[in-house]
Enzyme design. Structure first.
Site, PDB file in Angstrom:
ATOM      1  N   GLN A 232       0.706  -1.432   0.278  1.00  0.00           N
ATOM      2  CA  GLN A 232       0.534  -0.006  -0.446  1.00  0.00           C
ATOM      3  C   GLN A 232       1.003   0.955  -0.112  1.00  0.00           C
ATOM      4  OE1 GLN A 232      -2.145  -1.323   3.642  1.00  0.00           O
ATOM      5  NE2 GLN A 232      -1.544   0.762   3.987  1.00  0.00           N
TER       6      GLN A 232
ATOM      7  N   ASN B  28      -0.366  -9.361   4.560  1.00  0.00           N
ATOM      8  CA  ASN B  28      -0.976  -7.907   4.936  1.00  0.00           C
ATOM      9  C   ASN B  28      -0.782  -7.388   3.752  1.00  0.00           C
ATOM     10  OD1 ASN B  28      -0.748  -5.045   6.278  1.00  0.00           O
ATOM     11  ND2 ASN B  28       1.095  -5.745   7.291  1.00  0.00           N
TER      12      ASN B  28
END
Lengths: 116, 233
Positions: B19, B195
């Site tokens: 991200q 994640n």
């Protein structure tokens, strides 16, 4: 009786540090870790002030990782790519789940059988 | 329920994503769950667009109208499902790639939809129900308190004390029955969590956290989604 001369993991847990652990030693170790960290993650900072500040944050995070290791012994904690970020910077840049008190408005999943 | 289960072994999980410096974890958790659900519905694993959610999803919580999905400033997986339901679905990652910023405009092209939401729901706090929903419906979106994740390198995380305040969205992809815990001198069951901080973080991008007592709030915000098969128009 028999006494083993081969160190085992159990032996490791009984060994206590007897070398000096002065602030100077800690500072040297932190510098060493920080240099490795910069190399490993390809990080650089805009000027000497920023570098010094990030080093202070990194040192603080080393202490934090040690605390986490004590609180969470079955995991391994240490230097990560986020070791130069304060907890607040980490939260702003890399988290982002909106606060939600309940999920009452969403449908509840039906209860599934779990015994087969 | 099987003793051990991992959706990665069944081809329902895309590679670990990153991200970047953007609080968009919620969008990665959402796409991960829909990628898995779409795989179960169609047999094809398609990486879906987080950027579409970052740019176009401003869905608000019906209970808290000022609380809305907001790009790099945060969001919620259930409202993102709601957006995907209303918009018709999500584009593939390849057609709407991730940029890591929320300064762009929405470029959603309905003709490129690759996966659509059929339904979504929240799962109760019960760990057996979480496992059952995982096995039946695919990877689940979960919220977690990420305080121990900043320094995590590997192993099964099982902190003695961890806050239940949820601040990070991740994807539950499986569970294991036992991993050795040297301090507690026993095997501990754990969840396997994907994640969105890249493969260089944790165990090749994954996090293991112990099961059994809602550690770090991992059981308290769990949602599941089902997908319908959609062909590009």
């Amino acid at each position: 009786s028999f006494i083993s001369t081969t160190p085992t993991n159990d032996d490791d847990q009984l060994i206590r540090q007897v070398v000096s652990n002065t602030p100077e030693d800690n500072d040297l170790t932190s510098h060493h870790h920080f240099t490795n960290f910069l190399q490993k993650y390809g990080k650089s900072y805009k000027d000497a002030d920023e570098h010094a500040y990030r080093f202070s944050v990194f040192t603080s995070n080393l202490r934090r990782a040690k605390r986490h290791q004590k609180l969470d012994p079955s995991a391994i904690h240490g230097v990560t790519q986020f070791s130069d970020l304060t907890p607040n910077e980490f939260k702003i840049k890399h988290l982002g789940l909106r606060k939600k008190v309940t999920l009452s408005n969403a449908n509840q999943a039906p209860i599934l059988p779990t015994n087969d | 329920l099987p003793e051990d289960f991992d959706w990665r072994d069944h081809g329902a999980v895309t590679g670990v994503k990153n991200q970047g410096s953007c609080g968009s974890c919620w969008s990665f958790s959402t796409t991960g769950a829909l990628e898995g659900a779409n795989f179960l519905a169609t047999g094809k694993l398609v990486s879906l667009s987080e950027q579409q959610l970052v740019d176009c999803d401003h869905e608000c919580d019906p209970d808290e109208p000022r609380s809305c999905d907001s790009g790099c400033n945060g969001g919620l997986m259930t409202t993102a499902y709601e957006y995907a339901l209303k918009a018709g679905g999500l584009e593939p990652e390849a057609d709407y790639p991730y940029s890591g910023t929320d300064r762009g405009t929405c470029k959603f092209d309905k003709s490129k939809i690759a996966a659509s939401v059929a339904n979504f729901s929240v799962v109760s706090l019960d760990e057996e129900q979480i496992a059952a929903n995982l096995v039946k419906h695919g990877p689940l979106s979960v919220g977690i308190n990420a305080v121990f994740m900043q320094t995590y390198i590997g192993g099964v995380s099982c902190p003695y004390i961890c806050g239940k305040h949820l601040d990070h969205g991740v994807l539950l992809v499986g569970y294991g029955s036992a991993a050795y815990s040297p301090i507690r001198l026993k095997d501990k069951p754990y969840w396997i969590i994907k994640n969105s901080w890249g493969e260089n973080w944790g165990e090749k991008g994954y996090y293991k956290i112990c099961r059994g007592r809602n550690v770090c709030g991992v059981d308290s915000m769990v949602s599941t989604v089902t997908a319908i098969h959609t062909k590009p128009q």
